[in-house]
Design a protein around this motif. Structure first.
Motif, short mmCIF file in Angstrom:
data_model
loop_
_atom_site.label_atom_id
_atom_site.label_comp_id
_atom_site.label_asym_id
_atom_site.label_seq_id
_atom_site.Cartn_x
_atom_site.Cartn_y
_atom_site.Cartn_z
N PHE A 137 0.86 -1.18 0.00
CA PHE A 137 0.00 0.00 0.00
C PHE A 137 0.90 1.24 0.00
O PHE A 137 1.80 1.35 0.84
CB PHE A 137 -0.89 0.03 1.24
CG PHE A 137 -1.71 -1.22 1.46
CD1 PHE A 137 -2.16 -1.99 0.41
CD2 PHE A 137 -2.04 -1.62 2.76
CE1 PHE A 137 -2.92 -3.13 0.62
CE2 PHE A 137 -2.79 -2.76 2.99
CZ PHE A 137 -3.24 -3.52 1.92
N CYS A 138 0.63 2.19 -0.92
CA CYS A 138 1.49 3.36 -1.05
C CYS A 138 0.65 4.63 -1.14
O CYS A 138 -0.49 4.62 -1.60
CB CYS A 138 2.36 3.24 -2.30
SG CYS A 138 3.50 1.84 -2.26
N GLY A 139 1.23 5.76 -0.72
CA GLY A 139 0.53 7.02 -0.62
C GLY A 139 0.02 7.54 -1.97
O GLY A 139 0.81 7.76 -2.89
N TRP A 140 -1.26 7.77 -2.06
CA TRP A 140 -1.91 8.07 -3.34
C TRP A 140 -1.55 9.45 -3.90
O TRP A 140 -1.76 9.71 -5.09
CB TRP A 140 -3.43 7.94 -3.19
CG TRP A 140 -4.09 9.02 -2.34
CD1 TRP A 140 -3.75 9.39 -1.08
CD2 TRP A 140 -5.20 9.82 -2.72
NE1 TRP A 140 -4.59 10.38 -0.63
CE2 TRP A 140 -5.49 10.67 -1.61
CE3 TRP A 140 -6.00 9.92 -3.85
CZ2 TRP A 140 -6.53 11.59 -1.62
CZ3 TRP A 140 -7.04 10.84 -3.86
CH2 TRP A 140 -7.29 11.67 -2.76
N LYS A 141 -0.98 10.34 -3.10
CA LYS A 141 -0.64 11.69 -3.56
C LYS A 141 0.80 11.80 -4.05
O LYS A 141 1.23 12.87 -4.49
CB LYS A 141 -0.89 12.70 -2.45
CG LYS A 141 -2.36 12.87 -2.10
CD LYS A 141 -2.56 13.96 -1.04
CE LYS A 141 -4.04 14.16 -0.74
NZ LYS A 141 -4.26 15.23 0.28
N ALA A 142 1.56 10.72 -4.00
CA ALA A 142 2.96 10.77 -4.41
C ALA A 142 3.08 11.06 -5.91
O ALA A 142 2.20 10.74 -6.70
CB ALA A 142 3.64 9.45 -4.08
N LYS A 143 4.18 11.69 -6.28
CA LYS A 143 4.44 12.04 -7.67
C LYS A 143 5.85 11.60 -8.07
O LYS A 143 6.76 11.53 -7.26
CB LYS A 143 4.32 13.55 -7.88
CG LYS A 143 2.93 14.12 -7.66
CD LYS A 143 1.97 13.73 -8.78
CE LYS A 143 0.62 14.41 -8.62
NZ LYS A 143 -0.32 14.04 -9.69
N SER A 144 5.99 11.30 -9.35
CA SER A 144 7.27 11.10 -10.01
C SER A 144 8.21 10.18 -9.22
O SER A 144 7.88 9.04 -8.94
CB SER A 144 7.92 12.47 -10.25
OG SER A 144 9.05 12.36 -11.06
N SER A 145 9.39 10.70 -8.84
CA SER A 145 10.38 9.85 -8.18
C SER A 145 9.89 9.33 -6.84
O SER A 145 10.32 8.25 -6.39
CB SER A 145 11.69 10.63 -7.97
OG SER A 145 11.49 11.75 -7.13
N SER A 146 8.98 10.05 -6.19
CA SER A 146 8.44 9.58 -4.91
C SER A 146 7.60 8.33 -5.10
O SER A 146 7.57 7.46 -4.22
CB SER A 146 7.62 10.68 -4.24
OG SER A 146 8.44 11.77 -3.89
N VAL A 147 6.91 8.23 -6.24
CA VAL A 147 6.13 7.02 -6.53
C VAL A 147 7.08 5.84 -6.71
O VAL A 147 6.89 4.77 -6.14
CB VAL A 147 5.26 7.20 -7.78
CG1 VAL A 147 4.47 5.92 -8.08
CG2 VAL A 147 4.30 8.38 -7.61
N TRP A 148 8.12 6.05 -7.52
CA TRP A 148 9.11 4.99 -7.69
C TRP A 148 9.70 4.57 -6.34
O TRP A 148 9.78 3.38 -6.03
CB TRP A 148 10.24 5.43 -8.62
CG TRP A 148 11.50 4.64 -8.40
CD1 TRP A 148 12.59 5.00 -7.68
CD2 TRP A 148 11.75 3.30 -8.85
NE1 TRP A 148 13.53 3.99 -7.65
CE2 TRP A 148 13.04 2.94 -8.36
CE3 TRP A 148 11.04 2.38 -9.61
CZ2 TRP A 148 13.60 1.70 -8.63
CZ3 TRP A 148 11.61 1.14 -9.88
CH2 TRP A 148 12.88 0.80 -9.40
N SER A 149 10.10 5.55 -5.56
CA SER A 149 10.81 5.25 -4.30
C SER A 149 9.95 4.45 -3.34
O SER A 149 10.42 3.48 -2.74
CB SER A 149 11.24 6.56 -3.63
OG SER A 149 12.18 7.23 -4.42
N VAL A 150 8.68 4.84 -3.17
CA VAL A 150 7.85 4.14 -2.20
C VAL A 150 7.50 2.74 -2.69
O VAL A 150 7.51 1.78 -1.91
CB VAL A 150 6.59 4.96 -1.83
CG1 VAL A 150 5.62 5.06 -3.00
CG2 VAL A 150 5.90 4.38 -0.61
N ILE A 151 7.21 2.59 -3.98
CA ILE A 151 6.91 1.26 -4.51
C ILE A 151 8.12 0.35 -4.39
O ILE A 151 8.02 -0.80 -3.94
CB ILE A 151 6.43 1.35 -5.97
CG1 ILE A 151 5.04 1.98 -6.04
CG2 ILE A 151 6.41 -0.03 -6.63
CD1 ILE A 151 4.53 2.23 -7.44
N ASP A 152 9.28 0.86 -4.79
CA ASP A 152 10.49 0.05 -4.75
C ASP A 152 10.85 -0.33 -3.32
O ASP A 152 11.27 -1.46 -3.05
CB ASP A 152 11.64 0.83 -5.40
CG ASP A 152 12.89 -0.01 -5.56
OD1 ASP A 152 12.81 -1.09 -6.18
OD2 ASP A 152 13.96 0.42 -5.08
#
Length: 643
Positions: A389-404
């Motif tokens: 589960f990852c934060g729905w407001k994340a953008k760009s590199s933050s999306v990559w970082s939290v998923i990874d």
């Protein structure tokens, strides 16, 4: 002859060791390098080389779970059947279960710890949470039980026998879903419907091991989980406009999916491209439909320590094939609301999921689960076997970082089942460490951190050596220090071992050996220490003592540079309490750089040493750790400049 030999060594290696008493140094080599680190020898359960011993055992918990989601009341109702196997050499007169939802009772022990706006609480929501348990039954024995906060003890008249004895526990449960359940589960309102992320949701067996016996620390919010492995059958009933995604494999896809969606689902499982399974236009249509009927989804997962799931009518869903090193395949899924679906956000989540799983499978150990699912929701970032589960407001590199990062946890602690409640660094730190390697690899370094795991960030942490340290349990740390002590500092420690102390080839081999031997098992910190030392062939007790057990500081300094007949002698002092290798860079008048490196061994009996730089040129500047690879707390004494 002896004098000639010493002289030759000085000329070849470029240094001369000289013991010297330094008045302002807090360094004690005999404390740091004391051989009295391990308090016990290896045994038949846990070998001295850090691997499971010939008589290693662990208990097993298989689950049959049936549950139903009631969106109108944000409630879960369900039934759990636990098939418990006691492989220990002890008869068990009582059993302990974890009741994590009881954290959200108003009078729970954890409420004191997570008051205010703590990430690990319910963000001020007034909720009458916790379990309602009924129809509790145990096979083969009469029993009584007590519930104390987030634990349940079942007291048996007839014990579960040792060496393979079995029992079966069943009960019905019900609870109210908090909006933000310790930033690990909850529900989020979006314009097309609620997104439910359901975790820590069923009564689970506590771990009985050869280290502590029953592990019964309560769930207080910050400390995560320690679970037994087993097979899980999961049946979820929900309104028929809800799409359910869960740990494991969807075994009745053809029954619960429309023909159109099923065909896309099957196509995505075989495609290296990202396939739209549910499109934005279809989400709007689903959101506007009434649901008067229910649908039942069936998932199965083998040899897992937990299962979690998500439900929503607001999901845009993408899918793609995951290629594993053995030739096997897994299935990457991303699910997000329309608000999170841009290419600068979770529109690339399936790509990130696929790439992350494939990379770690090659780097560490092959991914063992049939699906890898990312859910964009109101959870900052949380991991479970096969689903994150990852934060729905994340953008760009933050999306990559939290998923990874969250998928890195599918190796630590989902695959290598450490005790997160006691040792949060064994999952958070390890995942943070491998995340840097993954970021360098992804799309030719698209999201490579410019600073990476820089050591300067740690310097302030060492200024007060009574400060908190890595080995503290998560619940024992100030919340502001959890990111440093459980994530960043252990990750930097592993990086130092890999790049500075041991070397990449030996460290990588040792790290993979640790994972291989402890996959689906329960290692302790000592097992990790021993495993790395034995496979790498290096005594690292000084490193564990200074970096993990204590908060020792590093302060190397140049005290003197002297011109000699054949070059320059640089006196380097160890002023802190920790030790690491020494990197010296000398710059000559014509711009030439002369670099000398010295291993940590020099600090085993010295507080200072003299390093000889052979050169006929004039040296204008000498710098310690010129590339800032070390966590030196005082760089003001790292540079000497010719006056």
């Amino acid at each position: 002859m002896k004098k000639i030999l010493i002289t030759c060594l000085i000329l070849v290696f470029g240094f001369e060791i000289q013991a010297q008493e330094i008045k302002n140094s807090s360094y004690n080599p005999h404390t740091l390098f004391s051989p009295l680190f391990y308090s016990h020898n290896g045994n038949q359960f846990r070998s001295a080389n850090g691997t499971p011993g010939p008589k290693y055992w662990q208990n097993r918990a298989d689950y049959n779970l049936k549950t139903e989601l009631f969106p109108e009341s944000n409630t879960i109702k369900g039934n759990v059947i636990i098939k418990y196997t006691n492989n220990s050499p002890d008869n068990l007169d009582y059993l302990w279960l974890q009741l994590d939802q009881n954290l959200f009772k108003p009078d729970s022990r954890g409420q004191v710890m997570i008051s205010g706006n703590s990430r690990y609480g319910n963000r001020g929501e007034k909720i009458n949470g916790g379990y309602i348990l009924t129809n509790i039954a145990v096979s083969n024995s009469e029993f009584t039980y007590i519930i104390e906060d987030t634990r349940m003890q079942i007291r048996l008249k007839k014990p579960v026998s040792k060496n393979g004895g079995k029992t079966e526990i069943s009960m019905d449960f019900e609870f109210k879903i908090p909006k933000n359940g310790s930033d690990r589960m909850g529900h989020l309102k979006t314009k097309n419907g609620e997104i439910y992320t359901i975790a820590q949701w069923y009564p689970r067996m506590a771990v009985y091991d050869d280290v502590l016996g029953w592990n019964t620390k309560p769930y207080l919010g910050a400390g995560e989980f320690y679970c037994e492995y087993g097979d899980v059958d999961l049946i979820i009933t929900a309104p028929d406009n809800q799409f359910i995604l869960a740990s494991g494999e969807l075994t009745n896809a053809k029954k619960v999916l429309s023909k159109k969606v099923y065909n896309r689902w099957e196509k995505a499982k075989k495609s290296d491209d990202i396939i739209e399974i549910i499109k934005e236009s279809e989400v709007i249509e689903i959101a506007n439909s009434d649901s008067k009927n229910t649908k039942t989804w069936q998932y199965h997962m083998d040899n897992t320590r937990d299962v979690a799931w998500a439900a929503s009518k607001a999901f845009v869903i993408d899918g793609s094939k995951i290629n594993l090193p053995s030739g096997k395949k897994s299935f990457a899924i991303s699910a997000q609301p329309i608000e999170s679906n841009g290419q600068d956000a979770y529109g690339r989540a399936c790509e990130y999921t696929k790439t992350s799983i494939e990379y770690y499978s090659s780097l560490l150990y092959e991914y063992p689960y049939p699906m890898a699912i990312n859910i964009a929701a109101n959870i900052g970032g949380m991991e479970y076997p096969g689903i994150v589960f990852c934060g729905w407001k994340a953008k760009s590199s933050s999306v990559w970082s939290v998923i990874d990062h969250e998928f890195g946890h599918n190796w630590f602690p989902m695959l290598v089942g450490s005790n997160e409640r006691n040792f949060g660094w064994m999952d958070e730190g390890f995942s943070t460490f491998v995340n840097e390697l993954s970021a360098r690899h992804f799309n030719n370094g698209e999201y490579k951190n410019k600073k990476q795991l820089v050591t300067e960030k740690l310097a302030y942490n060492f200024l007060d050596e009574s400060n908190e340290y890595i080995m503290l349990p998560p619940d024992g740390l100030n919340e502001k220090n959890i990111g440093l002590q459980l994530y960043y500092k252990p990750a930097v420690g592993l990086k130092l071992l890999r790049n500075i102390v041991i070397g990449k080839e030996r460290f990588d081999y040792a790290f993979k050996e640790y994972i291989k031997h402890w996959a689906f098992k329960h290692p302790t910190p000592v097992d990790f220490y021993r495993s790395i030392e034995n496979a790498a062939g290096e005594d690292l007790s000084w490193f564990w003592r200074g970096w993990f057990i204590n908060n020792y500081s590093l302060d190397q300094g140049i005290s003197k540079v002297e011109k000699t007949k054949d070059g320059y002698t640089v006196t380097v002092e160890n002023l802190g309490s920790f030790a690491l290798p020494v990197f010296i860079t000398a710059e000559t008048a014509n711009g030439k750089k002369i670099e000398h490196n010295q291993g940590v061994d020099v600090w085993m009996r010295n507080k200072s040493f003299k390093f000889f730089i052979p050169t006929t040129e004039t040296v204008n500047k000498v710098t310690l750790d010129a590339y800032k690879q070390l966590p030196d707390i005082n760089r003001s004494n790292n540079t000497w400049t010719k006056k």
